[in-house]
Design a protein around this motif. Structure first.
Motif, PDB file in Angstrom:
ATOM      1  N   LEU A   1      14.074   1.149   1.251  1.00 46.81           N
ATOM      2  CA  LEU A   1      13.049   2.095   0.813  1.00 46.81           C
ATOM      3  C   LEU A   1      13.404   3.521   1.239  1.00 46.81           C
ATOM      4  CD1 LEU A   1       9.745   0.085   1.431  1.00 46.81           C
ATOM      5  CD2 LEU A   1      10.869   0.576  -0.744  1.00 46.81           C
TER       6      LEU A   1
ATOM      7  N   CYS B   1       6.815   0.353  -4.868  1.00 48.15           N
ATOM      8  CA  CYS B   1       7.511   1.605  -4.583  1.00 48.15           C
ATOM      9  C   CYS B   1       7.545   2.368  -5.903  1.00 48.15           C
ATOM     10  CB  CYS B   1       8.909   1.265  -4.076  1.00 48.15           C
ATOM     11  SG  CYS B   1      10.055   2.615  -4.099  1.00 48.15           S
TER      12      CYS B   1
ATOM     13  N   TYR C   1       4.927  -5.414  -1.470  1.00 42.29           N
ATOM     14  CA  TYR C   1       5.234  -3.985  -1.509  1.00 42.29           C
ATOM     15  C   TYR C   1       5.468  -3.492  -2.929  1.00 42.29           C
ATOM     16  CZ  TYR C   1       5.681  -2.362   3.267  1.00 42.29           C
ATOM     17  OH  TYR C   1       5.413  -1.926   4.528  1.00 42.29           O
TER      18      TYR C   1
ATOM     19  N   SER D   1       7.625   1.718 -11.280  1.00 41.45           N
ATOM     20  CA  SER D   1       7.325   0.930 -10.097  1.00 41.45           C
ATOM     21  C   SER D   1       8.482  -0.042  -9.850  1.00 41.45           C
ATOM     22  CB  SER D   1       6.025   0.163 -10.315  1.00 41.45           C
ATOM     23  OG  SER D   1       5.691  -0.555  -9.153  1.00 41.45           O
TER      24      SER D   1
ATOM     25  N   MET E   1       4.992   4.363  -1.399  1.00 44.54           N
ATOM     26  CA  MET E   1       5.556   3.075  -1.035  1.00 44.54           C
ATOM     27  C   MET E   1       4.581   2.390  -0.107  1.00 44.54           C
ATOM     28  SD  MET E   1       9.321   4.492  -0.142  1.00 44.54           S
ATOM     29  CE  MET E   1      10.414   4.897  -1.515  1.00 44.54           C
TER      30      MET E   1
ATOM     31  N   VAL F   1       9.776  -4.322  -4.965  1.00 43.54           N
ATOM     32  CA  VAL F   1      10.548  -4.176  -3.734  1.00 43.54           C
ATOM     33  C   VAL F   1      11.162  -5.506  -3.299  1.00 43.54           C
ATOM     34  CG1 VAL F   1      10.370  -3.569  -1.297  1.00 43.54           C
ATOM     35  CG2 VAL F   1       9.237  -2.162  -3.030  1.00 43.54           C
TER      36      VAL F   1
ATOM     37  N   TYR G   1       5.769  10.247  -4.989  1.00 44.87           N
ATOM     38  CA  TYR G   1       6.219   8.864  -4.808  1.00 44.87           C
ATOM     39  C   TYR G   1       5.344   8.214  -3.754  1.00 44.87           C
ATOM     40  CZ  TYR G   1       8.856  10.280  -0.589  1.00 44.87           C
ATOM     41  OH  TYR G   1       9.221  10.767   0.646  1.00 44.87           O
TER      42      TYR G   1
ATOM     43  N   ALA H   1      13.555   6.595  -1.256  1.00 43.18           N
ATOM     44  CA  ALA H   1      12.744   7.794  -1.022  1.00 43.18           C
ATOM     45  C   ALA H   1      13.612   9.042  -1.038  1.00 43.18           C
ATOM     46  CB  ALA H   1      12.009   7.675   0.315  1.00 43.18           C
TER      47      ALA H   1
END
Lengths: 541, 541
Positions: free
Chosen positions: A33, A137, A135, A409, A117, A412, A115, A37
């Motif tokens: 992640l 993201c 999750y 999306s 998460m 994850v 964004y 990011a």
């Protein structure tokens, strides 16, 4: 005993459908992640962490999965009172984004690019591998232009960039593009009724083309289909001519392949380029420097997407809605060409159906193209790991104003599973060096040793359990995946030395060594305390 | 209008007591937590992310804050059915840890050392600055030795290390140590009744010594106390002799100061060292090399903690429970001495009361010692940002077996506020470079420019709103904190150049520049497209 049994103890377990994540499961996901990011940030998106709890009113009934209409939220009332306001855990990150933008729109820049998460929760019946907390993201642009699809194209480029950043190589994924309006227009053209469930059945049938192939989808569009197990699925009840119209879209890929083959596949690359330039050079405005940047994969696919758009322009000649969808795809392909991404990693595919009911324009999906083995050992394509699209109406619910938005999306857990399957996750054990406790009155000395190791950046700890049984201490080091154990008894302390057990070498010897090798015990060394740090640094490197 | 008003729109707001975190609020917290996680990892702790949802049964009724007995959880029933099992959002990270260890103890190493970071939820009445969802950041050792307090000492060392890692300098914090058994023993010695609320009132009164001073605490231990506003707080109703016994503990710091002063403060350092060595050299086993590492702060405090332990040994001469508490502190201080942390950063303070009812042994608290201004502009100490202690009974609830555990929880929001107050957070704007849209048909070219910038690692985006009003594009860049805007019209495109507006310099000029300077417009430059990357790299550096 009878007395003891009377004590009512709580069960130590998560509620059904929930689970815990341990050690590397947490840090591997975090590392992935973090990389995503970084890409999102590079593209200009800002972080947002919205409240995990929303009012039920603001969540609305946009639950995503059309295949699971019973999906719900975890909800309760303020103060657990019958007249308390209802609140609920978020079920995705998009509905909260719409609420955040509507609430803060006067303070936020427009477009608002964020964004997010974090975990989301679904009140679904749990099943094997299906959890009620997982999750997501996401990255979205809210309040973008209503006439340009640059924001959608950018998200596709960014999605590819993010996949490559976490370790999916460029030959292992494809981003598929479609526009929702192509689907609704073909249903209009085929005069599929809007009332009843016919359109839902058709969309779900189209989505299954890869698995059921042409005849299976045709069955589902018509009377219905009996699967291998004998189960019968009711069809949409379309007529033969209606089915043919819909299949014109579903089979667009095959039809286009056939057309290109008829033109002569050997000369295809060149032919396409010429044809392209002639057909629509102005529209695509491909400047020569951009074209030179295209990698030449030699499989003729580099202009596939242009050919597909021409095919769709013909198909939707008579539908305004369809034309708008095709031109949205054309603009996105143009921009992705400028970004050097119109190659084997991008495919306009009009049979892609994204489940979410709220999409209003372009939709996109990242599919991993390598094979893994399924539960029964059969190879299958890994499949989708991310998807998104344009949803113009989510903010409108709150404000009454049209606020076009688009975003993606990433699933994850699925992406992490893919990286694990491809061996792209560092799974080497990195447990701490364990300083064992030989003499419990000398705890301060042992702590002083780990203090020195930590100062040198070496992960280390003193064994903090009950030290009575030394074997337990070594078992603990083993369970922690420790690279080394440090032993200092009274004798060693007097001479300012320690014994270092190389546990990695020790484990190897235990498997392979002959009795002679074993007796020599090359995995244990006596090291002066003052030289412990460099000794371990060498052992760990 | 009337018709439009009839549409019922959901309110765009979070439920009461919840909030969203934007941009830097998210990334600054993440950066801080990443640094803390790195320290925890170095000390040998593993990550754990437990489910956010627990069964109400396993959470139990261990809600932490004794001052807020009405505090509760957000709970609901499976399937929203009256006979469904109750589940709830976790209210801290400790109760879930006890459940996780009890559930997985056969697979986990013992001791199990884990850190956890994430939101927790409290169903409390929201108030200004008091939210119902907030972050915690914990590290605990479960299943440690029941006779050694090395795990507790280690957590104190790690807490100091973590605070320093995020930017709290070593002169800005102190870790205060106490043992719960000192408090309960003094209540036993003073014969404060266990039934009724007397003990609760006494503990809350002790906790207020800094604010109410001696006379205020004495009032609360006795009949009661009227505060400045005229409100009356009922006291514990102790007799004068009972109060004196309790105050012997509460005022231990003052009493010890007085005793040391009587000995002659000038010669204090030397005197203490000699006395120390004579008194209990064997017990403290301070080896000469350790002693040499102590920084000499010249304020005589370096041996304060040893003196305090001697004072407490005298005070608890007759109480077994109290003695056990003192010896736990003695062991911790010995280890922290070996780790070079027994200096101004560590203080044994017997008047520290940690709220949590479940602590059974040592408790510790990190206090920030610098002053900030309160709401009314008055200076006050920043106060506590983290705390923890030993809790031996939490796992016992599930398994019936004694599983000693100890750990710390950092108040994430408070620590972040402290770093912000001290200017230790990077708050410089780092918005993306904005490529403006002069000609919407050339979107692919603009995207190609940002593509090049991103490849060079420069955060950049094309303006994706409605490009009609150019002023809006510059306002957007301003709101995003962009360092530069790129402009390319038809003329510039033909010459392969762009205009670069230096928005940071521009903002400075707008504030300070004379009309002449302004006219020269030094904040705008024409740059060949091929030189844009190095030009921006220089501008951003």
């Amino acid at each position: 005993m009878a007395k003891k049994d009377k004590i009512r103890r709580p069960k130590a377990e998560t509620p059904k459908g929930f689970r815990d994540y341990f050690g590397a499961e947490v840090t591997q996901r975090k590392a992935m992640l973090d990389k995503i990011a970084e890409v999102y940030h590079l593209y200009g998106f800002e972080a947002l962490e919205s409240s995990a709890v929303e009012t039920v009113e603001s969540l609305g009934s946009f639950l995503p999965d059309v295949d699971r209409p019973n999906a719900g939220v975890f909800a309760w009332q303020e103060g657990n009172a019958p007249d308390g306001d209802w609140m609920a855990l978020r079920y995705d990150l998009t509905a909260p984004l719409a609420r955040v933008y509507a609430q803060h729109r006067n303070d936020l820049p427009t477009p608002y690019r964020r964004y997010a998460m974090g975990p989301v929760w679904r009140n679904e019946k749990p099943g094997p591998g299906r959890f009620r907390q997982f999750y997501q993201c996401d990255a979205d642009t809210v309040g973008t232009s209503s006439t340009s699809y640059a924001a959608d194209a950018e998200v596709c480029a960014m999605l590819g960039h993010a996949l490559e950043a976490v370790g999916i190589t460029s030959d292992n994924y494809v981003i598929q593009l479609n526009d929702r309006r192509l689907l609704s227009a073909i249903l209009d053209i085929a005069e599929v009724p809007t009332e009843g469930d016919a359109r839902g059945i058709v969309l779900r049938a189209i989505d299954k083309i890869d698995r059921l192939q042409e005849h299976g989808v045709r069955d589902l569009l018509g009377e219905g289909r009996k699967d291998d197990s004998g189960d019968y699925t009711k069809g949409a009840g379309l007529s033969a001519s209606q089915i043919n119209i819909v299949m014109g879209l579903v089979l667009a890929n095959d039809r286009l392949e056939e057309r290109l083959a008829r033109r002569g596949s050997r000369a295809r690359d060149e032919a396409q380029t010429d044809e392209m330039d002639a057909l629509d050079a102005a529209r695509y405005s491909i400047r020569s420097e951009t074209k030179h940047r295209w990698p030449d994969y030699g499989n003729g696919r580099r202009l596939w997407n242009f050919e597909m758009i021409e095919y769709l322009r013909e198909l939707y000649f008579e539908s305004d809605d369809g034309k708008r969808g095709v031109e949205a795809l054309a603009e996105m392909v143009e921009i992705l060409t400028a970004l050097g991404r119109n190659d084997h990693r991008l495919r306009v595919n009009p049979s892609v159906v994204r489940g979410l009911g709220y999409y209003t324009g372009p939709v996109y999906e990242a599919e991993l193209t390598f094979e893994i083995e399924d539960d029964k050992g059969r190879p299958r394509q890994f499949g989708s790991v991310a998807g998104g699209g344009r949803y113009d109406d989510l903010v409108t619910r709150f404000t009454g104003q049209a606020v076009p938005a688009t975003g993606v999306s990433i699933g994850v857990d699925r992406l992490l599973a893919a990286l694990t399957a491809k061996g792209r996750i560092d799974t080497s054990p990195a447990g701490p060096v364990i300083v064992t406790v030989m003499d419990r009155d000398r705890m301060a000395d042992y702590q002083s040793i780990v203090g020195t190791l930590r100062q040198a950046g070496i992960r280390a700890e003193v064994y903090l359990g009950n030290p009575k049984n030394f074997g337990n201490q070594l078992k603990y080091a083993d369970k922690r995946g420790s690279p080394a154990a440090i032993i200092q008894g009274t004798d060693e302390a007097a001479r300012d030395v320690v014994q270092v057990k190389d546990l990695i070498l020790g484990a190897k010897l235990a498997q392979d060594a002959s009795l002679e090798e074993w007796k020599e015990n090359p995995s244990q060394s006596e090291v002066p305390l003052a030289e412990l740090v460099p000794f371990l640094q060498k052992l760990l490197s």
